[in-house]
Write a protein that holds these residues in place. Sequence first.
Motif, PDB file in Angstrom:
ATOM      1  N   ARG A  11       9.830  22.117 -23.693  1.00 41.58           N
ATOM      2  CA  ARG A  11      10.609  23.341 -23.876  1.00 41.58           C
ATOM      3  C   ARG A  11      10.133  24.083 -25.119  1.00 41.58           C
ATOM      4  O   ARG A  11       9.677  23.487 -26.079  1.00 41.58           O
ATOM      5  N   GLU A  12      10.250  25.411 -25.065  1.00 46.47           N
ATOM      6  CA  GLU A  12       9.768  26.244 -26.164  1.00 46.47           C
ATOM      7  C   GLU A  12      10.475  25.895 -27.481  1.00 46.47           C
ATOM      8  O   GLU A  12       9.877  25.962 -28.549  1.00 46.47           O
ATOM      9  N   ARG A  13      11.738  25.497 -27.369  1.00 42.50           N
ATOM     10  CA  ARG A  13      12.505  25.104 -28.551  1.00 42.50           C
ATOM     11  C   ARG A  13      11.801  23.951 -29.274  1.00 42.50           C
ATOM     12  O   ARG A  13      11.649  23.970 -30.492  1.00 42.50           O
ATOM     13  N   GLU A  67      -3.891  28.082 -22.468  1.00 42.38           N
ATOM     14  CA  GLU A  67      -3.088  27.089 -23.208  1.00 42.38           C
ATOM     15  C   GLU A  67      -3.639  25.682 -23.002  1.00 42.38           C
ATOM     16  O   GLU A  67      -3.716  24.888 -23.943  1.00 42.38           O
ATOM     17  N   TYR A  72       7.392  24.472 -36.820  1.00 45.66           N
ATOM     18  CA  TYR A  72       7.998  24.555 -38.153  1.00 45.66           C
ATOM     19  C   TYR A  72       7.769  23.254 -38.926  1.00 45.66           C
ATOM     20  O   TYR A  72       7.458  23.276 -40.118  1.00 45.66           O
ATOM     21  N   ALA A 130      -1.601  35.119 -26.448  1.00 44.51           N
ATOM     22  CA  ALA A 130      -0.668  35.643 -25.433  1.00 44.51           C
ATOM     23  C   ALA A 130      -0.302  37.089 -25.752  1.00 44.51           C
ATOM     24  O   ALA A 130      -0.242  37.937 -24.859  1.00 44.51           O
ATOM     25  N   GLU A 131      -0.087  37.369 -27.032  1.00 40.84           N
ATOM     26  CA  GLU A 131       0.282  38.741 -27.410  1.00 40.84           C
ATOM     27  C   GLU A 131      -0.915  39.683 -27.339  1.00 40.84           C
ATOM     28  O   GLU A 131      -0.763  40.866 -27.070  1.00 40.84           O
ATOM     29  N   ARG A 134      -2.209  30.083 -29.708  1.00 37.10           N
ATOM     30  CA  ARG A 134      -1.642  30.256 -28.361  1.00 37.10           C
ATOM     31  C   ARG A 134      -0.758  31.509 -28.317  1.00 37.10           C
ATOM     32  O   ARG A 134      -0.863  32.324 -27.396  1.00 37.10           O
ATOM     33  N   ILE A 135       0.056  31.683 -29.354  1.00 37.77           N
ATOM     34  CA  ILE A 135       0.964  32.838 -29.399  1.00 37.77           C
ATOM     35  C   ILE A 135       0.175  34.129 -29.631  1.00 37.77           C
ATOM     36  O   ILE A 135       0.395  35.135 -28.964  1.00 37.77           O
ATOM     37  N   GLY A 178      -1.333  40.112 -23.632  1.00 42.63           N
ATOM     38  CA  GLY A 178      -0.157  40.784 -23.083  1.00 42.63           C
ATOM     39  C   GLY A 178       0.621  39.931 -22.108  1.00 42.63           C
ATOM     40  O   GLY A 178       1.613  40.377 -21.556  1.00 42.63           O
ATOM     41  N   LYS A 179       0.174  38.710 -21.878  1.00 43.50           N
ATOM     42  CA  LYS A 179       0.938  37.792 -21.027  1.00 43.50           C
ATOM     43  C   LYS A 179       0.481  36.362 -21.286  1.00 43.50           C
ATOM     44  O   LYS A 179      -0.588  36.134 -21.851  1.00 43.50           O
ATOM     45  N   ARG A 180       1.299  35.438 -20.845  1.00 43.78           N
ATOM     46  CA  ARG A 180       0.990  34.034 -21.055  1.00 43.78           C
ATOM     47  C   ARG A 180      -0.022  33.587 -20.007  1.00 43.78           C
ATOM     48  O   ARG A 180       0.097  33.940 -18.837  1.00 43.78           O
ATOM     49  N   MET A 224       8.462  25.033 -30.880  1.00 47.50           N
ATOM     50  CA  MET A 224       8.633  25.763 -32.126  1.00 47.50           C
ATOM     51  C   MET A 224       9.174  24.874 -33.243  1.00 47.50           C
ATOM     52  O   MET A 224       8.831  25.062 -34.410  1.00 47.50           O
ATOM     53  N   LEU A 225       9.976  23.893 -32.856  1.00 44.79           N
ATOM     54  CA  LEU A 225      10.464  22.927 -33.844  1.00 44.79           C
ATOM     55  C   LEU A 225       9.270  22.164 -34.429  1.00 44.79           C
ATOM     56  O   LEU A 225       9.168  21.959 -35.647  1.00 44.79           O
TER      57      LEU A 225
END
Lengths: 234, 121
Positions: free
Chosen positions: B2-4, B96, B11, B85-86, B81-82, B89-91, B7-8
């Motif tokens: 999961r993205e959560r 990845e 960080y 994607a930006e 990766r981020i 313009g898409k994943r 990102m955890l």
Amino acid sequence: MEAVRFRVHRFRPEDGHRGSFREYQVPKKKGMTVLDGLIYIKENLDPTLSVRYSCRMAICGSCGMRVNGMEVLACNTQIVELEKKVITVEPMKNYPLIKDIVVDMSEFFVKQKNLKTWLIRKDVVEQENPTRQYAQTEEELEKILQFTYCIQCGLCYSACPVVSNLPQFLGPQALMKLYRYLADNRDEGEDRLAAVDKFEGVWRCHFAGSCSTVCPKGVDPALAIQLLRRAALK
Amino acid sequence: MRERNVMLLHYATGLAILLFGGIHIWTLFFTYPFQGTIWETTMRFDSMPYAILPVYRNTLLALSLLGLLVSTTIHAFNGLRIILAELIGKRNIWIERGLFAIGAFLVIYGTRTILIAHMLV
């Protein structure tokens, strides 16, 4: 009478080009807003100009556009405040253009709708036929109050640099609206966080803060997104 | 994943880089004598104590270097990766997977190097 020069973006989809600017001289009056100027152009100089507006008092959120490069409500922006001789009027960014300065906001509303940004109660029958008030204390209201002021004008979505690069990003307004219901003690909606815990969800915000800067109602969507992140990490 | 959680991890690895990077710099610059340039000192295997690689015979320092390698790789490749994607313009799931493969390779190859340094006599 002193005149002000309006430089207005013109676009007709049938022409097949990217649009151009046309200039108009508009007599300047005390208290005149950008919307007043555009209505003057439409009524006296060029009836083919398309403008979307309704309430003229910064409540309906219909007349969002970019004036001199800044996202504003045209009805809420006085010409004298701009302190410019030329007023450049452009459509909002990050939306498909329909005509002139009118944009298609469907995607903006679809993203919000997909997040179910309304009050959800487990007892649907009771919600439809309420027998009592869903009371809140002042403290409970304080948590969400500023976020309830959103008029869905879409200026934050236009100003967001992440939406520009990643169109799938849910955008500040939808995320802020979701937080408004997540933090509402009357709401019983489940899996609200799961809806934004995805690649194009809450984590893609770069905290540029431009959404909060341009909001005409003083809402702080950037704060809501950070609070949503904190809730998602718990 | 999961993205959560991604990102955890992002960080956490950011903080880990500060910790392990701090240990790395402190170890190399403040505890071991240098002779010549950093490059010369790093590559000198023959004349102890003017050699950096044998520092990693110490298991704790070797583990801290491994921590630095893993955290930097995860943090950098997730950032990439981020950014990609930006930029696109898409994943893109294949990009990845490619980034994951390159990152895994770097970790494996780096671990091998650290192990070799750790076992130096």
